[in-house]
Design a protein around this motif. Sequence first.
Motif, PDB file in Angstrom:
ATOM      1  N   TYR A  80       0.781  -1.303   0.047  1.00  0.00           N
ATOM      2  CA  TYR A  80       0.006   0.117   0.112  1.00  0.00           C
ATOM      3  C   TYR A  80       1.114   1.163  -0.133  1.00  0.00           C
ATOM      4  O   TYR A  80       2.026   1.275   0.695  1.00  0.00           O
ATOM      5  N   ASP A  81       0.542   2.253  -0.800  1.00  0.00           N
ATOM      6  CA  ASP A  81       1.237   3.530  -0.647  1.00  0.00           C
ATOM      7  C   ASP A  81       0.162   4.431  -1.455  1.00  0.00           C
ATOM      8  O   ASP A  81      -0.081   4.601  -2.565  1.00  0.00           O
ATOM      9  N   ASP A  82       0.047   5.482  -0.568  1.00  0.00           N
ATOM     10  CA  ASP A  82      -0.813   6.782  -1.073  1.00  0.00           C
ATOM     11  C   ASP A  82      -0.025   7.939  -1.186  1.00  0.00           C
ATOM     12  O   ASP A  82      -0.578   8.960  -1.125  1.00  0.00           O
ATOM     13  N   GLY A  83       1.300   7.923  -0.951  1.00  0.00           N
ATOM     14  CA  GLY A  83       2.044   8.939  -0.981  1.00  0.00           C
ATOM     15  C   GLY A  83       2.483   9.466   0.353  1.00  0.00           C
ATOM     16  O   GLY A  83       3.458  10.213   0.668  1.00  0.00           O
ATOM     17  N   THR A  84       1.621   9.175   1.216  1.00  0.00           N
ATOM     18  CA  THR A  84       1.827   9.572   2.777  1.00  0.00           C
ATOM     19  C   THR A  84       2.086   8.324   3.694  1.00  0.00           C
ATOM     20  O   THR A  84       3.068   8.276   4.222  1.00  0.00           O
ATOM     21  N   ASP A  85       1.234   7.371   3.383  1.00  0.00           N
ATOM     22  CA  ASP A  85       1.147   6.319   4.224  1.00  0.00           C
ATOM     23  C   ASP A  85       1.465   5.064   3.243  1.00  0.00           C
ATOM     24  O   ASP A  85       1.419   5.019   2.101  1.00  0.00           O
ATOM     25  N   TYR A  86       2.437   3.972   3.705  1.00  0.00           N
ATOM     26  CA  TYR A  86       2.740   2.922   2.944  1.00  0.00           C
ATOM     27  C   TYR A  86       2.876   1.771   3.964  1.00  0.00           C
ATOM     28  O   TYR A  86       2.888   1.813   5.026  1.00  0.00           O
ATOM     29  N   VAL A  87       2.723   0.627   3.213  1.00  0.00           N
ATOM     30  CA  VAL A  87       2.989  -0.725   3.751  1.00  0.00           C
ATOM     31  C   VAL A  87       3.752  -1.520   2.894  1.00  0.00           C
ATOM     32  O   VAL A  87       3.556  -1.813   1.712  1.00  0.00           O
ATOM     33  N   ASP A  88       5.075  -2.067   3.411  1.00  0.00           N
ATOM     34  CA  ASP A  88       5.877  -2.884   2.458  1.00  0.00           C
ATOM     35  C   ASP A  88       6.007  -4.088   3.341  1.00  0.00           C
ATOM     36  O   ASP A  88       6.214  -4.259   4.350  1.00  0.00           O
ATOM     37  N   GLY A  89       6.080  -5.365   2.527  1.00  0.00           N
ATOM     38  CA  GLY A  89       5.902  -6.633   3.028  1.00  0.00           C
ATOM     39  C   GLY A  89       7.171  -7.512   2.347  1.00  0.00           C
ATOM     40  O   GLY A  89       7.348  -7.393   1.251  1.00  0.00           O
ATOM     41  N   LYS A  90       7.898  -8.204   3.202  1.00  0.00           N
ATOM     42  CA  LYS A  90       8.884  -9.150   2.713  1.00  0.00           C
ATOM     43  C   LYS A  90       8.615 -10.646   3.224  1.00  0.00           C
ATOM     44  O   LYS A  90       8.439 -10.680   4.567  1.00  0.00           O
ATOM     45  N   LEU A  91       8.900 -11.578   2.520  1.00  0.00           N
ATOM     46  CA  LEU A  91       9.091 -12.842   3.183  1.00  0.00           C
ATOM     47  C   LEU A  91      10.260 -13.676   2.692  1.00  0.00           C
ATOM     48  O   LEU A  91      10.655 -13.620   1.314  1.00  0.00           O
ATOM     49  N   SER A  92      11.231 -14.140   3.550  1.00  0.00           N
ATOM     50  CA  SER A  92      12.313 -14.971   3.344  1.00  0.00           C
ATOM     51  C   SER A  92      12.541 -16.012   4.229  1.00  0.00           C
ATOM     52  O   SER A  92      11.870 -16.145   4.935  1.00  0.00           O
ATOM     53  N   ALA A  93      13.620 -16.940   4.016  1.00  0.00           N
ATOM     54  CA  ALA A  93      13.958 -17.906   4.909  1.00  0.00           C
ATOM     55  C   ALA A  93      15.323 -18.206   4.705  1.00  0.00           C
ATOM     56  O   ALA A  93      15.949 -18.189   3.584  1.00  0.00           O
ATOM     57  N   SER A 125       8.474  -9.923   7.486  1.00  0.00           N
ATOM     58  CA  SER A 125       8.769  -8.539   7.837  1.00  0.00           C
ATOM     59  C   SER A 125       7.701  -7.407   7.287  1.00  0.00           C
ATOM     60  O   SER A 125       7.528  -7.417   6.013  1.00  0.00           O
ATOM     61  N   VAL A 126       7.371  -6.602   8.061  1.00  0.00           N
ATOM     62  CA  VAL A 126       6.405  -5.407   7.465  1.00  0.00           C
ATOM     63  C   VAL A 126       6.894  -4.035   8.033  1.00  0.00           C
ATOM     64  O   VAL A 126       7.445  -3.838   9.104  1.00  0.00           O
ATOM     65  N   ASP A 127       6.956  -3.100   7.021  1.00  0.00           N
ATOM     66  CA  ASP A 127       7.744  -1.858   7.092  1.00  0.00           C
ATOM     67  C   ASP A 127       6.626  -0.736   6.783  1.00  0.00           C
ATOM     68  O   ASP A 127       5.986  -0.967   5.849  1.00  0.00           O
ATOM     69  N   THR A 128       5.989  -0.205   7.792  1.00  0.00           N
ATOM     70  CA  THR A 128       4.899   0.867   7.510  1.00  0.00           C
ATOM     71  C   THR A 128       5.388   2.182   7.780  1.00  0.00           C
ATOM     72  O   THR A 128       6.442   2.363   8.564  1.00  0.00           O
ATOM     73  N   SER A 129       4.730   3.360   7.416  1.00  0.00           N
ATOM     74  CA  SER A 129       4.787   4.484   7.844  1.00  0.00           C
ATOM     75  C   SER A 129       4.635   4.773   9.248  1.00  0.00           C
ATOM     76  O   SER A 129       5.185   5.664   9.908  1.00  0.00           O
ATOM     77  N   GLU A 130       3.975   3.947   9.966  1.00  0.00           N
ATOM     78  CA  GLU A 130       3.847   4.010  11.527  1.00  0.00           C
ATOM     79  C   GLU A 130       5.148   3.140  12.286  1.00  0.00           C
ATOM     80  O   GLU A 130       5.143   3.295  13.447  1.00  0.00           O
TER      81      GLU A 130
END
Length: 185
Positions: A80-93, A125-130
Amino acid sequence: MKKFLVLACALALSGLSSAALAGEGFVRGEAGQSDVKVKVDGLGSDSDKDTAYSLRGGYWFNPNFAVEGHYSRFYDKTLYDDGTDYVDGKLSAIGLGIVAKEHYSESNLGFFVQLRAGVARGKVSVDTSEGSGSATSTKPYYGIGAGYDFSRRFGLSLNYDHNQGSGDGLKITANTLSLGLEARF
């Protein structure tokens, strides 16, 4: 008598080829696509696909059996990315396992099938604007592949792998189809 026995053993061992006594190390790179499915208790489920890669290395004890370690990245997208808020997701092993391989020829070259299985520690891993966070779980993984060894040092294969993780009401699976290149030394 002991000297004769020692000499006989030494001569017998020297007659064996070094290839029969020693295995060989390997490195493998794989690239393909993962189908990642996420299920959250009380919220439902969703799935998405992403480009995946895996770096593997290990040791072939003989042409049919090896141990391997690996790092795999299954998913890395902006959710998700609206220019202000975002959510990035990663999955690894990262994982450790065994590989069994069978060639269709006695020369251990040409077409082969292989199975692999082991234990992987998956990380979401989840990286957000919060803020950011991550969770890990350790689960079994397995895979199957078919390919062609062009020489004793180089092979190519098509692989399917299944990885999973769970915890705190979250269940994740990653099914990956990839093309692999292996170099042995």
